[in-house]
Design a protein around this motif. Structure first.
Motif, mmCIF file in Angstrom:
data_model
loop_
_atom_site.group_PDB
_atom_site.id
_atom_site.type_symbol
_atom_site.label_atom_id
_atom_site.label_comp_id
_atom_site.label_asym_id
_atom_site.label_seq_id
_atom_site.Cartn_x
_atom_site.Cartn_y
_atom_site.Cartn_z
ATOM 1 N N PRO A 79 0.795 -1.240 0.000
ATOM 2 C CA PRO A 79 0.000 0.000 0.000
ATOM 3 C C PRO A 79 0.821 1.280 0.000
ATOM 4 C CG PRO A 79 -0.926 -1.568 1.561
ATOM 5 C CD PRO A 79 0.380 -2.147 1.098
ATOM 6 N N SER A 80 2.079 1.226 0.480
ATOM 7 C CA SER A 80 2.900 2.433 0.589
ATOM 8 C C SER A 80 4.006 2.509 -0.462
ATOM 9 C CB SER A 80 3.524 2.503 1.991
ATOM 10 O OG SER A 80 2.531 2.499 2.993
ATOM 11 N N ALA A 81 3.875 1.764 -1.542
ATOM 12 C CA ALA A 81 4.978 1.620 -2.494
ATOM 13 C C ALA A 81 4.989 2.637 -3.628
ATOM 14 C CB ALA A 81 4.957 0.212 -3.090
ATOM 15 N N LEU A 82 4.020 3.551 -3.682
ATOM 16 C CA LEU A 82 3.978 4.470 -4.823
ATOM 17 C C LEU A 82 5.247 5.320 -4.952
ATOM 18 C CD1 LEU A 82 2.351 5.450 -7.248
ATOM 19 C CD2 LEU A 82 1.268 7.145 -5.753
ATOM 20 N N PRO A 83 5.818 5.866 -3.859
ATOM 21 C CA PRO A 83 7.061 6.644 -4.028
ATOM 22 C C PRO A 83 8.209 5.823 -4.615
ATOM 23 C CG PRO A 83 6.057 7.104 -1.905
ATOM 24 C CD PRO A 83 5.312 5.936 -2.483
ATOM 25 N N LYS A 86 7.588 5.235 -8.314
ATOM 26 C CA LYS A 86 7.923 6.437 -9.079
ATOM 27 C C LYS A 86 9.427 6.565 -9.240
ATOM 28 C CE LYS A 86 7.079 11.416 -9.255
ATOM 29 N NZ LYS A 86 6.327 12.560 -8.650
ATOM 30 N N GLU A 87 10.175 6.322 -8.175
ATOM 31 C CA GLU A 87 11.637 6.386 -8.244
ATOM 32 C C GLU A 87 12.179 5.386 -9.256
ATOM 33 O OE1 GLU A 87 15.565 5.696 -5.355
ATOM 34 O OE2 GLU A 87 13.536 5.554 -4.525
ATOM 35 N N ALA A 88 11.604 4.182 -9.285
ATOM 36 C CA ALA A 88 12.086 3.144 -10.184
ATOM 37 C C ALA A 88 11.830 3.484 -11.646
ATOM 38 C CB ALA A 88 11.435 1.809 -9.828
ATOM 39 N N LEU A 89 10.682 4.084 -11.938
ATOM 40 C CA LEU A 89 10.256 4.247 -13.320
ATOM 41 C C LEU A 89 10.618 5.589 -13.943
ATOM 42 C CD1 LEU A 89 6.689 2.611 -13.166
ATOM 43 C CD2 LEU A 89 8.833 1.570 -13.926
ATOM 44 N N LEU A 90 10.966 6.587 -13.140
ATOM 45 C CA LEU A 90 11.213 7.926 -13.691
ATOM 46 C C LEU A 90 12.308 7.971 -14.748
ATOM 47 C CD1 LEU A 90 10.718 10.574 -10.862
ATOM 48 C CD2 LEU A 90 9.459 10.310 -13.009
ATOM 49 N N PRO A 91 13.363 7.111 -14.701
ATOM 50 C CA PRO A 91 14.346 7.142 -15.798
ATOM 51 C C PRO A 91 13.737 6.809 -17.160
ATOM 52 C CG PRO A 91 15.296 6.063 -13.886
ATOM 53 C CD PRO A 91 13.837 6.262 -13.581
#
Length: 305
Positions: A79-83, A86-91
């Motif tokens: 449930p708390s994994a959105l940040p 986002k960090e993983a996919l932003l590149p």
């Protein structure tokens, strides 16, 4: 025997689960003479906040940017994994992409008996902790990716016209397979005919769970390549035998990898990813390392390699 089993389990939890691999495939479905198109297939990240190694590995996939990203769902794992997601996919931001969703993108994971999967597909998930699905789709918008859950989009990549047809998660009964002919035909009729007389359109199917009814429908409606996930490649496999379950009605021999899926008088390439993550309640892999897949589309004059 007990000590050997415990050792194998420890290996699956500590070593294999983090032995990330990039599988490389080539598929000859473009017009002859077309420029190659490199597609990064991401599936079943099941990301949790503490999985820093997974975040780093996914980020590194952007060091050699693909031409396009295909996501086949279950990116959430907590449930708390959105940040962290986002960090993983932003590149990969700014690279064209298409995504569909799995049930774990909407509802959090639950404690289950892992041996129950051997008896057949797990029960339909229609309850559990609601996840930030709106935040997830907003992230996809920020990345510039198209949500094609029961939808279609056409993209021009390196001079080739690609039509992506997406179906929702069949494992959760969210696929609109029965109505596919209606909405797909309507979308195709609305498409601009600006490219009339130019190169042909290559149709690619995208879905989370590769149930037979979904694969058959996508083949019937012209898909030359289908991307799917959900199976985790079996997750715990037997060396020399392979997967013991696909958690759907897909044959065990197709639990991961690139194969051909025939239906009627047609056939499509089928790429099933073993995925990158696992449920936080079953954090083990054995003889089935986590993976992303780089699929290069080439002209049909080159041939499969």
């Amino acid at each position: 025997m007990g000590a050997l089993s415990a050792l194998a389990f420890a290996y699956g939890v500590v070593v294999e689960r983090g032995r990330y691999q990039l599988r490389v495939e080539q598929v000859p479905i473009l017009d002859a003479g077309s420029e190659p198109i490199r597609i990064l297939h991401l599936s079943d990240l099941h990301l949790a906040p503490w999985q820093k190694n997974a975040v780093s590995w996914i980020r590194a996939l952007g060091d050699n940017p693909p031409d396009l990203v295909v996501g086949t769902g279950d990116f959430f794992g907590h449930p708390s994994a959105l940040p962290q997601l986002k960090e993983a996919l932003l590149p990969l931001k700014g690279i064209p992409g298409v995504v569909v969703h799995g049930s774990n993108d909407r509802f959090g994971p639950r404690v289950v008996n892992p041996f129950g999967y051997l008896a057949g597909p797990s029960a339909r998930v229609d309850h559990g902790i609601p996840l930030d699905f709106d935040g997830l789709t907003a992230l996809y918008d920020e990345l510039g990716w198209h949500d094609i859950d029961n939808g279609v989009v056409s993209l021009t990549i390196r001079g080739s016209e690609l039509e992506f047809v997406g179906l929702g998660d069949a494992h959760a009964g969210a696929d609109h397979t029965d109505s596919l002919p209606t909405w797909l035909e309507a979308a195709r009729e609305q498409r601009s005919d600006d490219t009339a007389g130019a190169r042909s359109t290559t149709t690619i199917g995208v879905t989370h769970a590769p149930y037979r009814r979904v694969l058959d429908a996508l083949v019937t409606h012209g898909s030359e390549l289908i991307f799917a996930g959900h199976t985790h490649g079996g997750q715990v496999c037997v060396p020399g035998i392979g997967a013991l379950t696909t958690n759907c009605d897909l044959p065990l021999s197709r639990a991961r990898g690139l194969t051909m899926w025939p239906h009627g008088n047609r056939a499509s390439y089928l790429n099933v990813s073993a995925g990158i993550g696992t449920s936080i309640f079953a954090p083990v892999r054995f003889a089935c390392p986590p993976e992303a897949v780089l699929v290069t589309l080439v002209g049909d004059d080159i041939g499969y390699a």
